[in-house]
Design a protein around this motif. Structure first.
Motif, PDB file in Angstrom:
ATOM      1  N   SER A   1       0.833  -1.204   0.000  1.00 39.57           N
ATOM      2  CA  SER A   1       0.000   0.000   0.000  1.00 39.57           C
ATOM      3  C   SER A   1       0.869   1.256   0.000  1.00 39.57           C
ATOM      4  CB  SER A   1      -0.934  -0.001   1.220  1.00 39.57           C
ATOM      5  OG  SER A   1      -1.850  -1.074   1.133  1.00 39.57           O
ATOM      6  N   ILE A   2       1.966   1.211   0.744  1.00 39.77           N
ATOM      7  CA  ILE A   2       2.890   2.348   0.758  1.00 39.77           C
ATOM      8  C   ILE A   2       3.488   2.557  -0.631  1.00 39.77           C
ATOM      9  CG2 ILE A   2       5.093   3.196   1.700  1.00 39.77           C
ATOM     10  CD1 ILE A   2       4.316   1.748   4.341  1.00 39.77           C
ATOM     11  N   ASN A   3       3.795   1.457  -1.314  1.00 41.12           N
ATOM     12  CA  ASN A   3       4.329   1.566  -2.679  1.00 41.12           C
ATOM     13  C   ASN A   3       3.305   2.185  -3.631  1.00 41.12           C
ATOM     14  OD1 ASN A   3       6.884   0.488  -2.151  1.00 41.12           O
ATOM     15  ND2 ASN A   3       6.163  -1.621  -2.401  1.00 41.12           N
ATOM     16  N   TYR A   4       2.031   1.808  -3.480  1.00 42.57           N
ATOM     17  CA  TYR A   4       0.978   2.391  -4.320  1.00 42.57           C
ATOM     18  C   TYR A   4       0.838   3.895  -4.045  1.00 42.57           C
ATOM     19  CZ  TYR A   4      -0.423  -2.508  -5.015  1.00 42.57           C
ATOM     20  OH  TYR A   4      -0.455  -3.847  -5.307  1.00 42.57           O
ATOM     21  N   ILE A   5       0.998   4.268  -2.790  1.00 46.15           N
ATOM     22  CA  ILE A   5       0.936   5.690  -2.419  1.00 46.15           C
ATOM     23  C   ILE A   5       2.095   6.439  -3.073  1.00 46.15           C
ATOM     24  CG2 ILE A   5       1.222   7.300  -0.471  1.00 46.15           C
ATOM     25  CD1 ILE A   5      -0.445   5.286   1.215  1.00 46.15           C
ATOM     26  N   LEU A   6       3.282   5.842  -3.044  1.00 46.51           N
ATOM     27  CA  LEU A   6       4.453   6.459  -3.682  1.00 46.51           C
ATOM     28  C   LEU A   6       4.246   6.612  -5.192  1.00 46.51           C
ATOM     29  CD1 LEU A   6       7.401   4.670  -1.818  1.00 46.51           C
ATOM     30  CD2 LEU A   6       6.727   7.065  -1.591  1.00 46.51           C
ATOM     31  N   GLN A   7       3.704   5.571  -5.828  1.00 46.21           N
ATOM     32  CA  GLN A   7       3.440   5.627  -7.272  1.00 46.21           C
ATOM     33  C   GLN A   7       2.433   6.730  -7.595  1.00 46.21           C
ATOM     34  OE1 GLN A   7       2.104   1.675  -8.365  1.00 46.21           O
ATOM     35  NE2 GLN A   7       3.966   0.716  -7.577  1.00 46.21           N
ATOM     36  N   SER A   8       1.389   6.830  -6.787  1.00 45.91           N
ATOM     37  CA  SER A   8       0.353   7.853  -6.999  1.00 45.91           C
ATOM     38  C   SER A   8       0.947   9.243  -6.819  1.00 45.91           C
ATOM     39  CB  SER A   8      -0.804   7.652  -6.019  1.00 45.91           C
ATOM     40  OG  SER A   8      -1.366   6.362  -6.142  1.00 45.91           O
ATOM     41  N   ALA A   9       1.795   9.379  -5.808  1.00 44.03           N
ATOM     42  CA  ALA A   9       2.419  10.673  -5.522  1.00 44.03           C
ATOM     43  C   ALA A   9       3.335  11.106  -6.661  1.00 44.03           C
ATOM     44  CB  ALA A   9       3.200  10.604  -4.213  1.00 44.03           C
ATOM     45  N   ALA A  10       4.114  10.160  -7.198  1.00 41.54           N
ATOM     46  CA  ALA A  10       5.013  10.474  -8.313  1.00 41.54           C
ATOM     47  C   ALA A  10       4.209  10.914  -9.535  1.00 41.54           C
ATOM     48  CB  ALA A  10       5.878   9.264  -8.647  1.00 41.54           C
ATOM     49  N   ALA A  11       3.079  10.237  -9.775  1.00 40.68           N
ATOM     50  CA  ALA A  11       2.235  10.566 -10.924  1.00 40.68           C
ATOM     51  C   ALA A  11       1.598  11.943 -10.782  1.00 40.68           C
ATOM     52  CB  ALA A  11       1.154   9.501 -11.109  1.00 40.68           C
ATOM     53  N   VAL A  12       1.090  12.248  -9.595  1.00 39.12           N
ATOM     54  CA  VAL A  12       0.429  13.551  -9.420  1.00 39.12           C
ATOM     55  C   VAL A  12       1.456  14.678  -9.467  1.00 39.12           C
ATOM     56  CG1 VAL A  12       0.423  13.950  -6.889  1.00 39.12           C
ATOM     57  CG2 VAL A  12      -1.555  14.622  -8.268  1.00 39.12           C
ATOM     58  N   LYS A  13       2.661  14.422  -8.978  1.00 37.72           N
ATOM     59  CA  LYS A  13       3.706  15.446  -9.049  1.00 37.72           C
ATOM     60  C   LYS A  13       4.074  15.720 -10.510  1.00 37.72           C
ATOM     61  CE  LYS A  13       8.115  16.905  -7.088  1.00 37.72           C
ATOM     62  NZ  LYS A  13       9.264  16.553  -6.213  1.00 37.72           N
ATOM     63  N   ALA A  14       4.139  14.648 -11.321  1.00 33.94           N
ATOM     64  CA  ALA A  14       4.430  14.809 -12.753  1.00 33.94           C
ATOM     65  C   ALA A  14       3.337  15.630 -13.439  1.00 33.94           C
ATOM     66  CB  ALA A  14       4.568  13.452 -13.423  1.00 33.94           C
ATOM     67  N   MET A  15       2.103  15.517 -12.933  1.00 33.03           N
ATOM     68  CA  MET A  15       0.985  16.286 -13.496  1.00 33.03           C
ATOM     69  C   MET A  15       0.961  17.728 -12.994  1.00 33.03           C
ATOM     70  SD  MET A  15      -2.218  13.630 -13.383  1.00 33.03           S
ATOM     71  CE  MET A  15      -2.143  12.027 -14.205  1.00 33.03           C
ATOM     72  N   GLY A  16       1.777  18.007 -11.974  1.00 39.80           N
ATOM     73  CA  GLY A  16       1.783  19.348 -11.406  1.00 39.80           C
ATOM     74  C   GLY A  16       0.814  19.513 -10.257  1.00 39.80           C
ATOM     75  N   GLY A  17       0.281  18.398  -9.755  1.00 35.10           N
ATOM     76  CA  GLY A  17      -0.650  18.437  -8.624  1.00 35.10           C
ATOM     77  C   GLY A  17       0.034  18.082  -7.325  1.00 35.10           C
ATOM     78  N   ASP A  18      -0.707  18.165  -6.224  1.00 38.64           N
ATOM     79  CA  ASP A  18      -0.092  17.859  -4.928  1.00 38.64           C
ATOM     80  C   ASP A  18      -1.022  17.149  -3.937  1.00 38.64           C
ATOM     81  OD1 ASP A  18      -1.831  19.878  -4.222  1.00 38.64           O
ATOM     82  OD2 ASP A  18      -0.311  21.162  -3.285  1.00 38.64           O
ATOM     83  N   ARG A  19      -2.098  16.522  -4.453  1.00 37.80           N
ATOM     84  CA  ARG A  19      -3.008  15.795  -3.554  1.00 37.80           C
ATOM     85  C   ARG A  19      -3.328  14.415  -4.115  1.00 37.80           C
ATOM     86  NH1 ARG A  19      -7.721  19.852  -1.138  1.00 37.80           N
ATOM     87  NH2 ARG A  19      -6.318  21.522  -0.439  1.00 37.80           N
ATOM     88  N   ILE A  20      -3.268  13.411  -3.231  1.00 37.14           N
ATOM     89  CA  ILE A  20      -3.737  12.074  -3.590  1.00 37.14           C
ATOM     90  C   ILE A  20      -4.762  11.618  -2.562  1.00 37.14           C
ATOM     91  CG2 ILE A  20      -1.670  11.378  -4.866  1.00 37.14           C
ATOM     92  CD1 ILE A  20      -0.758   9.820  -2.373  1.00 37.14           C
TER      93      ILE A  20
ATOM     94  N   SER B   1      11.511  10.671   1.909  1.00 38.35           N
ATOM     95  CA  SER B   1      12.784  10.080   1.465  1.00 38.35           C
ATOM     96  C   SER B   1      12.889   9.989  -0.057  1.00 38.35           C
ATOM     97  CB  SER B   1      12.982   8.695   2.092  1.00 38.35           C
ATOM     98  OG  SER B   1      12.064   7.769   1.547  1.00 38.35           O
ATOM     99  N   GLU B   2      11.728   9.958  -0.741  1.00 45.12           N
ATOM    100  CA  GLU B   2      11.722   9.873  -2.207  1.00 45.12           C
ATOM    101  C   GLU B   2      11.630  11.257  -2.866  1.00 45.12           C
ATOM    102  OE1 GLU B   2      11.989   7.170  -4.202  1.00 45.12           O
ATOM    103  OE2 GLU B   2      12.276   5.833  -2.489  1.00 45.12           O
ATOM    104  N   GLY B   3      11.692  12.309  -2.059  1.00 47.61           N
ATOM    105  CA  GLY B   3      11.610  13.654  -2.616  1.00 47.61           C
ATOM    106  C   GLY B   3      10.209  14.053  -3.030  1.00 47.61           C
ATOM    107  N   LEU B   4       9.219  13.405  -2.426  1.00 47.16           N
ATOM    108  CA  LEU B   4       7.818  13.675  -2.773  1.00 47.16           C
ATOM    109  C   LEU B   4       7.066  14.322  -1.604  1.00 47.16           C
ATOM    110  CD1 LEU B   4       7.191  10.231  -4.527  1.00 47.16           C
ATOM    111  CD2 LEU B   4       7.245  12.457  -5.690  1.00 47.16           C
ATOM    112  N   GLU B   5       7.819  15.044  -0.760  1.00 48.11           N
ATOM    113  CA  GLU B   5       7.208  15.603   0.446  1.00 48.11           C
ATOM    114  C   GLU B   5       6.168  16.680   0.157  1.00 48.11           C
ATOM    115  OE1 GLU B   5      11.007  17.807  -0.434  1.00 48.11           O
ATOM    116  OE2 GLU B   5      10.467  15.708  -0.217  1.00 48.11           O
ATOM    117  N   SER B   6       6.160  17.232  -1.076  1.00 47.41           N
ATOM    118  CA  SER B   6       5.171  18.258  -1.421  1.00 47.41           C
ATOM    119  C   SER B   6       3.783  17.669  -1.652  1.00 47.41           C
ATOM    120  CB  SER B   6       5.606  19.021  -2.676  1.00 47.41           C
ATOM    121  OG  SER B   6       5.667  18.151  -3.793  1.00 47.41           O
ATOM    122  N   VAL B   7       3.722  16.342  -1.827  1.00 47.29           N
ATOM    123  CA  VAL B   7       2.435  15.689  -2.077  1.00 47.29           C
ATOM    124  C   VAL B   7       1.700  15.449  -0.764  1.00 47.29           C
ATOM    125  CG1 VAL B   7       1.284  13.645  -3.017  1.00 47.29           C
ATOM    126  CG2 VAL B   7       3.275  14.607  -4.192  1.00 47.29           C
ATOM    127  N   ARG B   8       0.442  15.840  -0.730  1.00 48.45           N
ATOM    128  CA  ARG B   8      -0.360  15.736   0.488  1.00 48.45           C
ATOM    129  C   ARG B   8      -1.346  14.571   0.372  1.00 48.45           C
ATOM    130  NH1 ARG B   8      -1.385  21.793   2.779  1.00 48.45           N
ATOM    131  NH2 ARG B   8      -1.554  20.532   4.662  1.00 48.45           N
TER     132      ARG B   8
END
Length: 283
Positions: A87-106, A138-145
């Motif tokens: 589940s944590i991995n799915y959260i990381l994948q979602s966060a990476a995708a939304v960051k690529a889109m320019g968003g910050d919420r999952i 740790s993955e540099g995705l701290e901006s994702v909420r």
């Protein structure tokens, strides 16, 4: 700042109007005067980084912001450690995708309570979300909420209190208040302004006025049963089941809040999101 409105995924009108590709979303949503879109990764994060960037750019050109609904099979409270780690991995994948889109919420489903008490399930969910937040940093995705969601079925983790508790794990977490779900799991208890006010007051009292101001939200009318709660999503045309959106829009306006409202109506989510925004703007 004011409230934003948009659909969860593409409504039936997207194809009906001749659109075929996700990069056309900005043009489509602009026609309805909407300013947010929630990309659906319910069945897994299958969008590539390059496509995510294209979608985000197309939306940004029209002034439309974006969020992602993380996979449905996330299980924050699973008794199996492997499932919680996945589940944590799915959260990381979602966060990476939304960051690529320019968003910050999952948006994240809270989990289930099978094989344990609600209290035990809640503690597991809180632990998983704590680890997920650490992994994001740790993955540099701290901006994702992360936005833990209130759920509609009785046996699911995710009543209002439980979502508040999960959000207390980290100040960056924003509650996703699904008013249709809350209405379904309380068998139609949301009758009007006072019930909505109590929900908003709970966010403010438990998480502070800043998170009340910017909360995330799903909204739809939902059919429910007296046994299990949520049965299926409906459209605003339905006159049997609630809740009604108008009293909530009035409260959001009166309190000067600026949440994001995602409409999850069955097939008419774009049109119904437009109806919500029009009512809100007329206030």
């Amino acid at each position: 700042m004011s409230a934003k409105f948009g659909p969860a995924g593409t409504a039936e009108s997207f194809k009906a109007m001749g659109y075929k590709k996700s990069v056309q979303l900005g043009e489509y949503l602009e026609k309805f005067g909407l300013d947010h879109f929630e990309y659906q990764c319910g069945q897994g994060v299958r969008v590539t980084a390059s496509t995510a960037e294209e979608i985000g750019k197309a939306l940004a050109e029209k002034g439309i912001t974006v969020s992602i609904h993380a996979p449905y099979f996330i299980s924050l409270s699973s008794v199996e450690e492997e499932k919680r780690d996945n589940s944590i991995n799915y959260i990381l994948q979602s966060a990476a995708a939304v960051k690529a889109m320019g968003g910050d919420r999952i948006v994240i489903h809270s989990g289930s309570c099978s094989k344990m008490t609600r209290e035990e399930a809640l503690e597991l969910a809180k632990s998983t979300m704590k680890k997920a937040r650490e992994a994001l940093i740790s993955e540099g995705l701290e901006s994702v909420r992360c936005c833990p969601e209130t759920m509609g079925k009785i046996n699911q983790l995710g009543d209002l209190h439980e979502v508040m508790e999960i959000c207390k794990v980290d100040d960056s977490f924003i509650p996703c208040i699904d008013f249709g779900h809350l209405n379904a799991r309380t068998f139609g208890a949301i009758k009007g302004k006072s019930e909505y006010a109590a929900i908003l007051d709970t966010i403010k009292n438990e998480l502070g006025s800043e998170r009340e101001k910017i909360f995330h939200s799903h909204f739809s009318k939902i059919e429910y049963t007296e046994k299990g709660g949520e049965k299926r999503h409906l459209t605003f045309e339905d006159t049997v089941y609630g809740p009604q959106f108008e009293p909530l829009m009035e409260l959001v306006y009166e309190r000067g809040l600026s949440p994001i409202f995602i409409c999850e109506s069955a097939g008419t989510q774009t049109e119904d999101a437009q109806a919500m925004k029009k009512y809100y703007k007329n206030l």
